[in-house]
Write a protein that holds these residues in place. Structure first.
Motif, mmCIF file in Angstrom:
data_model
loop_
_atom_site.group_PDB
_atom_site.id
_atom_site.type_symbol
_atom_site.label_atom_id
_atom_site.label_comp_id
_atom_site.label_asym_id
_atom_site.label_seq_id
_atom_site.Cartn_x
_atom_site.Cartn_y
_atom_site.Cartn_z
ATOM 1 N N GLY A 467 89.676 89.301 85.050
ATOM 2 C CA GLY A 467 88.465 88.880 84.359
ATOM 3 C C GLY A 467 88.652 87.457 83.882
ATOM 4 N N THR A 468 87.563 86.740 83.710
ATOM 5 C CA THR A 468 87.645 85.396 83.138
ATOM 6 C C THR A 468 86.293 85.069 82.524
ATOM 7 O OG1 THR A 468 88.392 83.130 83.522
ATOM 8 C CG2 THR A 468 86.967 84.093 85.220
ATOM 9 N N LYS A 469 86.225 83.910 81.875
ATOM 10 C CA LYS A 469 84.946 83.514 81.296
ATOM 11 C C LYS A 469 84.419 82.268 81.991
ATOM 12 C CE LYS A 469 84.840 85.953 77.105
ATOM 13 N NZ LYS A 469 84.712 85.978 75.658
ATOM 14 N N VAL A 470 83.117 82.238 82.159
ATOM 15 C CA VAL A 470 82.449 81.055 82.701
ATOM 16 C C VAL A 470 81.322 80.728 81.734
ATOM 17 C CG1 VAL A 470 81.175 80.085 84.656
ATOM 18 C CG2 VAL A 470 82.990 81.751 85.067
ATOM 19 N N ASN A 471 81.332 79.518 81.216
ATOM 20 C CA ASN A 471 80.348 79.104 80.201
ATOM 21 C C ASN A 471 80.235 80.129 79.078
ATOM 22 O OD1 ASN A 471 79.796 76.884 81.866
ATOM 23 N ND2 ASN A 471 78.251 78.052 83.002
ATOM 24 N N GLY A 472 81.370 80.664 78.676
ATOM 25 C CA GLY A 472 81.398 81.597 77.563
ATOM 26 C C GLY A 472 81.013 83.032 77.913
ATOM 27 N N ARG A 473 80.629 83.276 79.158
ATOM 28 C CA ARG A 473 80.204 84.624 79.548
ATOM 29 C C ARG A 473 81.295 85.326 80.345
ATOM 30 N NH1 ARG A 473 75.927 84.619 76.275
ATOM 31 N NH2 ARG A 473 77.283 86.372 75.759
ATOM 32 N N GLN A 474 81.306 86.659 80.250
ATOM 33 C CA GLN A 474 82.331 87.460 80.899
ATOM 34 C C GLN A 474 82.081 87.600 82.405
ATOM 35 O OE1 GLN A 474 85.142 88.811 79.364
ATOM 36 N NE2 GLN A 474 85.698 89.143 81.494
ATOM 37 N N TYR A 475 83.084 87.250 83.187
ATOM 38 C CA TYR A 475 83.004 87.417 84.637
ATOM 39 C C TYR A 475 84.184 88.239 85.125
ATOM 40 C CZ TYR A 475 79.098 84.226 85.337
ATOM 41 O OH TYR A 475 77.858 83.665 85.344
ATOM 42 N N LEU A 476 84.112 88.639 86.373
ATOM 43 C CA LEU A 476 85.219 89.335 87.019
ATOM 44 C C LEU A 476 85.779 88.416 88.088
ATOM 45 C CD1 LEU A 476 83.436 92.794 87.410
ATOM 46 C CD2 LEU A 476 85.093 92.113 85.642
ATOM 47 N N LYS A 477 87.032 88.671 88.439
ATOM 48 C CA LYS A 477 87.649 87.781 89.430
ATOM 49 C C LYS A 477 88.500 88.569 90.408
ATOM 50 C CE LYS A 477 91.218 84.959 88.399
ATOM 51 N NZ LYS A 477 92.068 83.792 88.135
ATOM 52 N N PHE A 478 88.358 88.249 91.685
ATOM 53 C CA PHE A 478 89.288 88.708 92.715
ATOM 54 C C PHE A 478 90.192 87.539 93.048
ATOM 55 C CE2 PHE A 478 85.940 91.645 94.950
ATOM 56 C CZ PHE A 478 86.125 92.616 93.977
ATOM 57 N N THR A 479 91.493 87.757 93.019
ATOM 58 C CA THR A 479 92.416 86.778 93.591
ATOM 59 C C THR A 479 93.007 87.444 94.816
ATOM 60 O OG1 THR A 479 92.962 86.013 91.370
ATOM 61 C CG2 THR A 479 94.398 85.283 93.153
ATOM 62 N N LEU A 480 92.638 86.976 95.977
ATOM 63 C CA LEU A 480 93.112 87.603 97.214
ATOM 64 C C LEU A 480 94.388 86.906 97.672
ATOM 65 C CD1 LEU A 480 89.642 87.786 99.016
ATOM 66 C CD2 LEU A 480 90.751 89.558 97.655
ATOM 67 N N LEU A 481 95.469 87.647 97.717
ATOM 68 C CA LEU A 481 96.704 87.076 98.274
ATOM 69 C C LEU A 481 97.365 88.050 99.232
ATOM 70 C CD1 LEU A 481 98.651 85.058 95.517
ATOM 71 C CD2 LEU A 481 97.509 84.193 97.544
ATOM 72 N N ASN A 482 96.643 89.104 99.549
ATOM 73 C CA ASN A 482 97.229 90.109 100.426
ATOM 74 C C ASN A 482 96.482 90.142 101.755
ATOM 75 O OD1 ASN A 482 98.335 92.306 101.659
ATOM 76 N ND2 ASN A 482 98.192 93.654 99.879
ATOM 77 N N PRO A 483 97.162 89.716 102.830
ATOM 78 C CA PRO A 483 96.512 89.712 104.144
ATOM 79 C C PRO A 483 96.107 91.122 104.588
ATOM 80 C CG PRO A 483 98.552 88.452 104.181
ATOM 81 C CD PRO A 483 98.534 89.190 102.883
#
Ligand SMILES: *Cc1c(COP(=O)(O)O)cnc(C)c1O
Length: 510
Positions: A467-483
């Protein structure tokens, strides 16, 4: 000189404190068989666990796991490797977070390649310490070759050098230490009066984008400048540093008689994978005489990928951070700081009579401690060495390209899916997005829905997302590092997220 007292006769038998059983634990020529068997047993446990994981996590909570670990009496050894490995199943292996699982999509953790894991086993058994030649011999030369190899990939010239570190945070810290001391030297050179370092430090500033890594602020604090010495430069809508904003800040510092000690450009921001415009930043650093550091902790995989052109301009940097433990599929720790001019490393050189006396340098005995913040230091370079020697750089690059391709496909899925809003098209392999309730409306509710979906998913263990914030709002995040993550995995995880979000909303309405 005659001794004041005659020497006592030695005792008939020296007392022995360590038993044969104690000695059997030592890794040496006599215990090679125990070594082989014990290690094989440990490896077998991991292999069996990998074969059995059907989800990246069990969803265990700290409340449930802490009593298990606290309940172990560390002063009562089991004296049996099999029993300890059985116990390890309960305290660690069963509930660990598994990065090799295709639905682990959270942080910048990669699945590791087997050649590197072999390297890890070898380096810990031989246990070389890479501070001096007399503690590592060939290890020192192998590390140097890998530094030169990486510098070559960056496009640095013959004067380049560097050092392996514990991670990107330490690499960034060291880069900024070198930049600080170079800036002090320049200020002193150009100043009519003799200035002392404590008089210069308060005038130093570091410029980094608002999407830069927090280790820049932490480094500024450690370097005696204070986190306030870091000036955040505005980004464009794609989360890339705006060169015009950087130029404006550089001019302002000059007008205020402050010293821009370094500009940190990020090649792969942690949240967005965005790459600052390196050629434009390089040109400004050259014009203003500022140290140019590129934090490529995440983006370094591009050095071996078909997307190498994205790093254009990196060859004009003074220093570069690379985290092989992110995009080169290496086990933690494996990172390096590479500098364009080896003489700048002298700022971390200290001599100790017992370790690296000046005489060693005169005899041209290679010595890595002169370039490092650490003294005793792991031979992490061996993992990368075996990776390059067994599978090769191009294979690493193809694996990284695969995850970048996957992020592009994930972006298309998100863009077409009315349930979600995605922030930007990915350059590397992260996707920042959020679930949008069908009826829209209350932003605070949207925040809560997304937070809930992430936590519920984590508790189920079926997938792990960030999860992370963008302009103070809650977002979700995918970090893809698995082929091994497929577009279907991404689609399934999106359905799981939407499911948790919808249940949350309907329970709330009921
Ligand atoms: C991960 C990361 C770091 C920190 O690296 P560690 O290896 O975690 O210390 C620094 N900068 C960027 C851009 C990163 O993504």
């Amino acid at each position: 000189m005659t001794p004041a007292f005659p020497a006592e006769a030695p005792p008939a038998a020296w007392p022995i404190s360590a038993s044969p059983a104690d000695r059997a634990y030592l890794l040496n020529d006599e215990n090679a068989e125990t070594y082989r068997q014990t290690l094989a047993e440990g490896v077998a446990r991991v292999a069996a666990r990998l074969a059995r994981t059907d989800r990246p996590f069990t969803g265990i909570t700290p409340e449930r796991l802490a009593p298990v670990i606290d309940g172990i009496d560390l002063d009562r050894p089991l004296e049996d490797a099999t029993a300890a490995l059985d116990e390890l199943e309960r305290v660690y292996l069963r509930d660990a977070v598994y990065f090799h699982h295709p639905r682990y999509l959270a942080h910048l953790n990669c699945p590791v390649v087997i050649p590197a894991v072999v390297g890890e086993a070898v380096l810990s058994a031989v246990n070389s310490s890479l501070d001096t030649w007399d503690q590592s011999a060939g290890g020192t030369l192998i590390e140097r070759r890998l530094i030169d190899w990486t510098a070559g990939r960056i496009g640095f010239g013959k004067a380049a050098d560097g050092i392996f570190t514990s991670g990107g945070s330490q690499s960034n810290l060291q880069a900024l230490l070198l930049a600080r001391d170079e800036a002090c030297r320049m200020v002193r050179k150009n100043s009519p009066t003799a200035l002392r370092t404590p008089e210069i430090l308060p005038r130093l500033r570091i410029l980094a984008s608002e999407c830069g890594h927090f280790s820049v602020q932490k480094s500024a604090t450690l370097l005696g400048l204070g986190a306030e010495a870091v000036i955040t430069v505005e980004c464009d809508e794609n989360r890339r540093m705006r060169p015009q904003a950087l130029e404006r800040e550089l001019r302002r510092l000059r007008d205020e008689d402050l010293v821009p000690m370094a500009v940190v450009a990020t090649a792969g921001t942690t949240d967005f994978g965005s790459i600052d415009p390196l050629p434009a930043v390089a040109a400004l650093c050259e014009r203003f005489g500022t140290w140019f550091h590129v934090d490529a902790a995440y983006g370094c995989g591009l050095l071996v990928s078909r997307r190498r052109a994205l790093l254009e301009g990196i060859e004009r940097a003074d220093s570069v951070t690379v985290d092989y433990h992110k995009s080169f599929f290496q086990p933690v720790s494996s990172s390096a700081l590479i500098v364009a001019d080896h003489t700048t490393l002298r700022h971390v050189t200290y001599h100790a009579d017992y370790l690296n006396p000046k005489r060693m340098a005169e005899q041209r005995i290679p010595n890595q401690v002169d370039k490092s913040l650490q003294t005793t230091r792991r031979f992490d370079a061996l993992k990368l060495w075996l990776t390059l020697r067994i599978m090769g750089a191009e294979a690493v690059g193809r694996l990284f390209d695969e995850v970048v391709d996957r992020a592009g496909q994930g972006y298309e899925l998100l863009r077409r899916d009315g349930r979600f809003e995605v922030v930007t098209e990915p350059t590397l392999s992260t996707l920042v997005f959020r679930y949008l309730p069908a009826r829209g409306g209350d932003p605070a509710l949207t925040d809560r829905v997304n937070l809930h979906a992430r936590e519920a998913l984590m508790a189920s263990g079926l997938a792990v997302v960030a999860g992370t914030k963008v302009n103070g709002r809650q977002y979700l995040k995918f970090t893809l590092l698995n082929p091994q993550t497929t577009p279907d995995d991404i689609a399934e995880v999106l359905d799981l997220i939407a499911g948790h979000a919808e249940r949350f909303l309907s329970e709330r309405a009921a």
